[in-house]
Design a protein around this motif. Structure first.
Motif, short mmCIF file in Angstrom:
data_model
loop_
_atom_site.label_atom_id
_atom_site.label_comp_id
_atom_site.label_asym_id
_atom_site.label_seq_id
_atom_site.Cartn_x
_atom_site.Cartn_y
_atom_site.Cartn_z
N GLY A 193 -48.05 -4.70 6.40
CA GLY A 193 -48.05 -4.93 4.96
C GLY A 193 -49.23 -4.22 4.32
O GLY A 193 -50.11 -3.70 5.01
N ASP A 194 -49.23 -4.22 2.98
CA ASP A 194 -50.29 -3.52 2.23
C ASP A 194 -51.27 -4.52 1.62
O ASP A 194 -50.88 -5.66 1.29
N GLY A 195 -52.49 -4.08 1.40
CA GLY A 195 -53.47 -4.93 0.72
C GLY A 195 -54.88 -4.45 1.00
O GLY A 195 -55.08 -3.47 1.74
N ALA A 196 -55.84 -5.14 0.39
CA ALA A 196 -57.24 -4.74 0.54
C ALA A 196 -58.16 -5.95 0.47
O ALA A 196 -57.85 -6.94 -0.19
N GLY A 197 -59.28 -5.84 1.17
CA GLY A 197 -60.32 -6.86 1.09
C GLY A 197 -61.67 -6.15 1.03
O GLY A 197 -61.79 -5.01 1.49
N ALA A 198 -62.65 -6.81 0.45
CA ALA A 198 -63.97 -6.18 0.33
C ALA A 198 -65.07 -7.23 0.38
O ALA A 198 -64.85 -8.38 -0.01
N VAL A 199 -66.23 -6.82 0.84
CA VAL A 199 -67.41 -7.69 0.79
C VAL A 199 -68.61 -6.88 0.32
O VAL A 199 -68.65 -5.66 0.49
N ALA A 210 -56.87 -2.79 8.74
CA ALA A 210 -58.31 -2.90 8.40
C ALA A 210 -58.56 -3.91 7.28
O ALA A 210 -59.68 -4.36 7.08
N ALA A 211 -57.51 -4.26 6.54
CA ALA A 211 -57.68 -5.21 5.43
C ALA A 211 -57.47 -6.65 5.86
O ALA A 211 -57.79 -7.58 5.12
N SER A 212 -56.93 -6.86 7.05
CA SER A 212 -56.48 -8.21 7.40
C SER A 212 -57.62 -9.20 7.55
O SER A 212 -57.54 -10.34 7.09
N VAL A 213 -58.73 -8.79 8.16
CA VAL A 213 -59.86 -9.72 8.33
C VAL A 213 -60.49 -10.08 6.97
O VAL A 213 -60.66 -11.26 6.68
N PRO A 214 -60.80 -9.09 6.11
CA PRO A 214 -61.39 -9.51 4.82
C PRO A 214 -60.43 -10.27 3.93
O PRO A 214 -60.85 -11.16 3.18
N ILE A 215 -59.12 -9.99 4.02
CA ILE A 215 -58.15 -10.76 3.22
C ILE A 215 -58.12 -12.21 3.71
O ILE A 215 -58.18 -13.16 2.93
N ALA A 216 -58.06 -12.39 5.03
CA ALA A 216 -58.01 -13.76 5.57
C ALA A 216 -59.32 -14.50 5.31
O ALA A 216 -59.34 -15.68 4.97
N LEU A 217 -60.45 -13.78 5.43
CA LEU A 217 -61.76 -14.38 5.17
C LEU A 217 -61.86 -14.80 3.71
O LEU A 217 -62.31 -15.91 3.40
N CYS A 218 -61.42 -13.94 2.83
CA CYS A 218 -61.49 -14.23 1.39
C CYS A 218 -60.62 -15.43 1.04
O CYS A 218 -61.05 -16.34 0.33
N GLU A 219 -59.41 -15.44 1.59
CA GLU A 219 -58.50 -16.54 1.29
C GLU A 219 -59.08 -17.87 1.80
O GLU A 219 -59.05 -18.88 1.09
N ALA A 220 -59.61 -17.86 3.02
CA ALA A 220 -60.19 -19.09 3.60
C ALA A 220 -61.35 -19.56 2.72
O ALA A 220 -61.50 -20.75 2.45
N TRP A 221 -62.17 -18.61 2.28
CA TRP A 221 -63.32 -18.96 1.43
C TRP A 221 -62.83 -19.52 0.07
O TRP A 221 -63.34 -20.53 -0.40
N GLU A 222 -61.83 -18.86 -0.51
CA GLU A 222 -61.30 -19.33 -1.81
C GLU A 222 -60.68 -20.72 -1.69
O GLU A 222 -60.71 -21.50 -2.64
N GLU A 223 -60.12 -21.02 -0.52
CA GLU A 223 -59.51 -22.35 -0.32
C GLU A 223 -60.54 -23.41 0.05
O GLU A 223 -60.20 -24.55 0.36
N GLY A 224 -61.81 -23.02 0.06
CA GLY A 224 -62.89 -23.98 0.34
C GLY A 224 -63.03 -24.31 1.82
O GLY A 224 -63.68 -25.30 2.17
N LYS A 225 -62.44 -23.47 2.68
CA LYS A 225 -62.52 -23.75 4.12
C LYS A 225 -63.82 -23.23 4.74
O LYS A 225 -64.08 -23.46 5.91
N ILE A 226 -64.58 -22.44 3.96
CA ILE A 226 -65.85 -21.91 4.48
C ILE A 226 -66.95 -22.28 3.48
O ILE A 226 -66.87 -21.93 2.30
N LYS A 227 -67.95 -22.99 3.99
CA LYS A 227 -69.04 -23.45 3.11
C LYS A 227 -70.38 -23.01 3.69
O LYS A 227 -70.46 -22.65 4.86
N GLU A 228 -71.40 -23.10 2.85
CA GLU A 228 -72.73 -22.71 3.28
C GLU A 228 -73.12 -23.45 4.57
O GLU A 228 -72.89 -24.65 4.69
#
Ligand code: UT7
Length: 349
Positions: free
Chosen positions: A162-168, A309-327
């Motif tokens: 699939g297509d997509g992008a993630g960035a940090v 190459a986009a799959s890790v940042p997309i999954a990381l971003c989604e998990a973070w947006e869903e509140g699954k990753i906190k400080e």
């Protein structure tokens, strides 16, 4: 020495949803086969002419930069990971620099396929730790849909991607103990041809004929690109899926354990594993092997397919947006793919 933190994260997926049933218009396949073997229900495809790997990267980058509380003008280095670049050369890094009107900063492209983003994080980490740069933009982006064989011949590959992008945006950490704890990079080129796109290329079959004795109708590739290659559909990726699967389920857990051991931590300390979204069955196998609970692993291949190459940042971003990753959480990024290359990054959020 300084450590490196993820200061901002963003993702972009194109609007167009392509379900498994949509694929049946082009090839002999079924929703049942795809879901059973890969877990994928749908993926996104970029607009054919309006969107490119770079433009999607730009959209993800804008969000990451804003969330980092910085501006495009403050970015001092770009690292862009992709296997589906806008041009054979130059890379997407300079196209993003131009599109975002950034200063004349360095731009590095990484060609490490599925592990490209984790490799990119590792490279960026070294530059931040030495104090050379303070605001590095790392992008992973893919427009696979433009380069897949949508006939039945290519179905083992085309249904997956699939297509997509993630960035940090990476910056020096602000607190003691925060940020990237360690990164771990590996390769084994012995099976390079088992997941590869040979053409266009300069190999002239030098490697292919030895490594893939059974490669169907391998032409004498004495040209960069020829009508014969196109007629035989050899301008598309090739994958020996079962071989890749077998290696992936060994190397994924290995590289996660390597990161934990290096930091005297164990799987019970892990708040979240973000595995490269290659195949839901691979992620489930890895989860089981490591004894992780469902709350410790984030998968979204069901919705987006494998975006390399986009799959890790997309999954990381989604998990973070869903509140699954906190400080304070312990997060592990892990990837395996073509090369073979594999890598992990352990992060104290
Ligand atoms: O991120 C990059 C790294 N890539 C990976 O990690 C991929 C790892 N490999 C895989 O995920 C799996 O090998 C696949 C999902 C690609 C394939 O699943 P599989 O269970 O290994 O299937 P297979 O390739 O062994 O093919 C089994 C059968 C074949 O038919 P026959 O020869 O048994 O009659 C294929 O032709 O399934 C057929 N097949 C399909 N049937 C319906 C292959 N693709 C499809 C399809 N729809 N899309």
């Amino acid at each position: 020495m300084l450590s490196t933190r993820i200061a901002g994260i963003g993702m972009y997926v194109p609007e167009q949803v392509f379900t498994n049933d949509d694929l049946k218009e082009y090839m002999e396949t079924s929703d049942e086969w795809i879901q059973e073997r890969t877990g994928i229900q749908q993926r996104r495809y970029a607009h054919r002419t309006e969107e490119t790997t770079t433009t999607m990267g730009v959209e993800a980058a804008k969000i990451a930069i804003e969330r980092a509380g910085t501006t495009a003008a403050d970015i001092d280095f770009i690292i862009f990971a992709t296997l589906s670049p806008d041009y054979y050369f130059p890379g997407c890094g300079v196209l993003l620099q131009r599109a975002m009107k950034m200063k004349e900063i360095g731009a590095l492209d990484i060609r490490n396929q599925c592990s490209g983003f984790v490799y990119a994080i590792s490279v960026a980490d070294q530059f931040i730790k030495t104090g050379m740069y303070k605001n590095i933009l790392v992008v992973g982006s893919e427009k696979h849909s433009f380069g897949l064989d949508f006939s039945t011949r290519g179905r083992n590959i085309s249904v997956i991607f699939g297509d997509g992008a993630g960035a940090v945006v990476l910056q020096p950490a602000q607190k003691e103990g925060q940020g990237i704890l360690s990164t771990h990079l590996h390769s084994d080129g012995e099976s390079a041809e088992l997941l590869a796109m040979y053409n266009p290329g300069t190999h002239a079959n030098h490697w292919v004929k030895d490594k893939l004795a059974d490669f169907p109708d391998a032409p004498i590739a004495d040209m960069f690109m020829s009508h014969e290659m196109i007629d035989k559909a050899q301008n598309f990726p090739y994958m020996d899926g079962p071989s890749v699967f077998k290696k992936a389920i060994v190397k994924f857990p290995e590289v996660v354990m390597e990161a934990l051991a290096k930091n005297n931590l164990s799987t019970t300390d892990l708040s979240m594993l973000i595995p490269h979204q290659a195949n839901l069955r691979i992620s489930q196998f890895v989860q089981q092997k490591l004894g992780l609970g469902d709350h410790q692993v984030h998968n979204n291949i069901q919705k987006f397919g494998n975006t390399t190459a986009a799959s890790v940042p997309i999954a990381l971003c989604e998990a973070w947006e869903e509140g699954k990753i906190k400080e304070g959480d312990l997060v592990c990024l892990a990837a395996f793919g073509s090369g073979y290359t594999w890598a992990s990054a352990l992060i104290r959020w």
